[in-house]
Motif scaffolding. Structure first.
Motif, PDB file in Angstrom:
ATOM      1  N   SER A  13       0.811  -1.218   0.000  1.00  0.00           N
ATOM      2  CA  SER A  13       0.000   0.000   0.000  1.00  0.00           C
ATOM      3  C   SER A  13       0.840   1.261   0.000  1.00  0.00           C
ATOM      4  O   SER A  13       0.431   2.280  -0.539  1.00  0.00           O
ATOM      5  CB  SER A  13      -0.932   0.016   1.213  1.00  0.00           C
ATOM      6  N   GLU A  57       3.298  -0.798  -5.757  1.00  0.00           N
ATOM      7  CA  GLU A  57       2.332   0.093  -5.122  1.00  0.00           C
ATOM      8  C   GLU A  57       1.367   0.608  -6.190  1.00  0.00           C
ATOM      9  O   GLU A  57       1.809   1.119  -7.230  1.00  0.00           O
ATOM     10  CB  GLU A  57       3.054   1.275  -4.483  1.00  0.00           C
ATOM     11  N   PRO A  58       0.050   0.499  -5.949  1.00  0.00           N
ATOM     12  CA  PRO A  58      -0.883   1.001  -6.951  1.00  0.00           C
ATOM     13  C   PRO A  58      -0.840   2.522  -7.041  1.00  0.00           C
ATOM     14  O   PRO A  58      -0.572   3.212  -6.059  1.00  0.00           O
ATOM     15  CB  PRO A  58      -2.244   0.526  -6.437  1.00  0.00           C
ATOM     16  N   SER A  61      -6.852   4.236  -7.890  1.00  0.00           N
ATOM     17  CA  SER A  61      -7.719   3.078  -7.638  1.00  0.00           C
ATOM     18  C   SER A  61      -7.899   2.196  -8.860  1.00  0.00           C
ATOM     19  O   SER A  61      -8.624   1.210  -8.810  1.00  0.00           O
ATOM     20  CB  SER A  61      -9.085   3.556  -7.145  1.00  0.00           C
ATOM     21  N   SER A  66      -4.109  -2.319  -7.451  1.00  0.00           N
ATOM     22  CA  SER A  66      -5.146  -1.732  -6.606  1.00  0.00           C
ATOM     23  C   SER A  66      -6.255  -2.739  -6.340  1.00  0.00           C
ATOM     24  O   SER A  66      -6.689  -2.923  -5.202  1.00  0.00           O
ATOM     25  CB  SER A  66      -5.711  -0.466  -7.267  1.00  0.00           C
ATOM     26  N   GLU A  70      -7.258  -4.407  -2.706  1.00  0.00           N
ATOM     27  CA  GLU A  70      -8.634  -4.250  -2.228  1.00  0.00           C
ATOM     28  C   GLU A  70      -9.253  -5.605  -1.897  1.00  0.00           C
ATOM     29  O   GLU A  70      -9.944  -5.760  -0.901  1.00  0.00           O
ATOM     30  CB  GLU A  70      -9.469  -3.532  -3.290  1.00  0.00           C
TER      31      GLU A  70
END
Length: 136
Positions: A13, A57-58, A61, A66, A70
């Motif tokens: 994240s 890391e995204p 969104s 991502s 999620e």
């Protein structure tokens, strides 16, 4: 066919925080940070012998990292195998009954040509083939 494990991709994240964690854990510095806009991801690489660790890391969104975080939280996202030619490895995989995400190589991070297999045919593991066309 694969020659060795090229890298293990880990979805995170917060790339900056994770770089600090992995530098302490591995006892080595991150050697490259790269943004791959069309994949909506920022990456950081560490070398451990012949294998690398890729932190992902995204960006925003959108994109697969991502969605992965999620759905699953942070963690191992994929295993990448070094091959002599990504297109050839994808074709062999298809001939052997594997489902492809990528039917042709595309440019990925760390100057590699990459292609992914669908995890539904690989016991739930996302497999990436990668090759360095400048080294072939």
């Amino acid at each position: 066919y694969p020659k060795y494990i090229e890298h293990i991709g880990i979805a995170v994240s917060n790339l900056d925080k994770s770089i600090q964690i992995y530098e302490k854990l591995l006892g080595t510095k991150c050697y490259a940070i790269e943004t791959i806009d069309d994949q909506f991801v920022r990456t950081a690489f560490f070398r451990i012998g012949e294998t690398k660790i890729e932190l992902l890391e995204p960006i925003g969104s959108a994109g697969p990292i991502s969605s992965f975080i999620e759905k699953n939280g942070e963690g191992v996202h994929h295993i990448a195998f070094a091959v002599n030619g990504t297109d050839d490895a994808l074709q062999i995989a298809k001939e052997n009954g594997f489902r492809l995400i990528d039917h042709h190589a595309r440019r990925g991070a760390d100057e590699l040509d990459i292609g992914f297999l669908n995890p539904k045919k690989t016991s739930g593991v996302l497999i990436e083939f990668c090759s360095n066309p400048r080294a072939e």
